[in-house]
Design a protein around this motif. Structure first.
Motif, short mmCIF file in Angstrom:
data_model
loop_
_atom_site.label_atom_id
_atom_site.label_comp_id
_atom_site.label_asym_id
_atom_site.label_seq_id
_atom_site.Cartn_x
_atom_site.Cartn_y
_atom_site.Cartn_z
N LYS A 179 0.71 -1.15 0.16
CA LYS A 179 0.08 -0.13 -0.15
C LYS A 179 0.85 1.37 0.07
CE LYS A 179 -3.68 2.24 2.68
NZ LYS A 179 -4.46 1.86 3.99
N HIS A 180 2.14 1.18 0.63
CA HIS A 180 2.74 2.36 0.86
C HIS A 180 3.98 2.50 -0.16
CE1 HIS A 180 0.82 3.79 4.49
NE2 HIS A 180 1.09 2.49 4.93
N ARG A 181 4.44 1.25 -0.64
CA ARG A 181 5.70 1.22 -1.52
C ARG A 181 5.33 0.57 -2.63
NH1 ARG A 181 8.87 5.21 -0.26
NH2 ARG A 181 9.27 5.48 1.96
N GLY A 182 4.44 -0.05 -3.20
CA GLY A 182 4.00 -0.71 -4.34
C GLY A 182 4.24 -2.12 -4.57
N PRO A 183 3.92 -2.86 -5.51
CA PRO A 183 4.15 -4.26 -5.78
C PRO A 183 5.64 -4.59 -5.95
CG PRO A 183 3.17 -3.41 -7.82
CD PRO A 183 3.28 -2.49 -6.73
N VAL A 184 6.36 -3.77 -6.73
CA VAL A 184 8.00 -3.94 -7.08
C VAL A 184 8.76 -4.12 -5.84
CG1 VAL A 184 9.99 -3.18 -8.27
CG2 VAL A 184 7.87 -2.89 -9.31
N PHE A 185 8.42 -3.15 -5.02
CA PHE A 185 9.27 -3.36 -3.53
C PHE A 185 8.92 -4.57 -2.77
CE2 PHE A 185 10.07 -2.08 0.79
CZ PHE A 185 11.16 -1.62 0.79
N GLY A 237 21.22 -5.96 -4.48
CA GLY A 237 20.29 -5.64 -5.47
C GLY A 237 19.18 -5.05 -4.47
N LEU A 238 19.13 -5.51 -3.35
CA LEU A 238 17.99 -5.22 -2.24
C LEU A 238 18.41 -3.78 -1.88
CD1 LEU A 238 17.14 -8.25 -0.38
CD2 LEU A 238 15.65 -7.21 -1.95
N TYR A 239 19.68 -3.40 -1.60
CA TYR A 239 19.96 -2.23 -1.23
C TYR A 239 19.83 -1.01 -2.12
CZ TYR A 239 22.83 1.76 -0.01
OH TYR A 239 23.33 3.17 0.37
#
Length: 266
Positions: free
Chosen positions: A179-185, A223-225
């Motif tokens: 809800k706050h950061r989107g599906p990609v996150f 990659g996560l960073y």
């Protein structure tokens, strides 16, 4: 799993972040400006998480001799003897499964914009999944009443754990973050499970650790960073809506002041 190898299945399942990123970009759920360094960071970070998961799956490398792991005395490599036709069928089925899972992530993100109740939505997802799973089980296990018997064993514990934590709690937390950061996150963190499994299996099950897994884990973390850094300065959908509303109110207020001044001059 009958139509392909475990290695190929694990490698293909890790394309979820890339699929979700492309779909979110096409549907304009994810802002991507290739000239912006933060958008470049998101793209590179998503590609790095997928690449790291592939390295952990496909690259073995030399054995890391750790004192808490046990040495193997026999060859543990197995071949499934899967023919080419079955491999193609298995690849198509796994790809379709990953595409459906990415569609589910996009659908959940879109639904949360018009129905911002994460707990209620999680309950609906679990309820519909239970009904669909029951219908499929009734068809596939027709006439086999033994599969419905409940025994106090590891199977019941696995079902309870997956229902409470892997479904109910996971869907709720996933909805809050999405809800706050989107599906990609959200999907960018899915390859991190391979890192956690590798570390826990090394300490708890005393499984041997290879250099390829360690390098893949390092690439996933990098990659996560990059994804987190790229998303850190972006506003959530609620913040963007509030900002748009505030800008609209300021424009209306300025227009009203102009009209008032013009009328007073007359």
């Amino acid at each position: 799993m009958k139509y392909t190898t475990a290695t190929f299945a694990a490698a293909m399942s890790n394309i979820l972040p890339a699929l979700t990123f492309v779909m979110a970009w096409i549907l304009r759920l994810e802002k991507v400006k290739l000239k912006c360094i933060r958008s470049q960071s998101k793209v590179l970070g998503t590609a790095a998480t997928v690449a790291g998961a592939m390295i952990m799956t496909l690259v073995k490398g030399p054995l890391l001799k750790l004192f808490w792991t046990r040495a193997t005395t026999s060859n543990q490599q197995q071949t499934n003897g899967v023919d080419i036709q079955s491999s193609i069928k298995g690849a198509l089925m796994i790809t379709a499964g990953c595409f459906c899972w990415a569609c589910f992530m996009i659908l959940q993100s879109v639904t949360l914009r018009s129905y911002p109740a994460e707990l209620s939505l999680s309950a609906w997802i679990c309820l519909m999944g239970t009904l669909e799973g029951t219908a499929v089980a009734l068809v596939m296990e027709k006439g086999n009443a033994a599969v419905w018997a409940i025994h106090w064993d590891g199977k019941l514990l696995a079902a309870v754990y997956s229902g409470i934590f892997c479904s109910g709690l996971a869907y709720y937390i996933q909805g809050v973050v999405m809800k706050h950061r989107g599906p990609v996150f959200v999907t960018a963190f899915s390859p991190l499970s391979m890192v956690i499994v590798a570390v826990m299996s090394s300490f708890i099950l005393r499984e041997q650790l290879f250099l390829g897994r360690l390098l893949g884990a390092a690439v996933i973390i990098i990659g996560l960073y990059l994804v987190v850094w790229g998303k850190s300065k972006e506003n959530s959908p609620e913040e963007e809506l509030a900002t748009t509303k505030q800008v609209g109110e300021e424009k209306d207020k300025s227009n009203l002041e102009v009209i008032t001044i013009a009328s007073s001059c007359k």
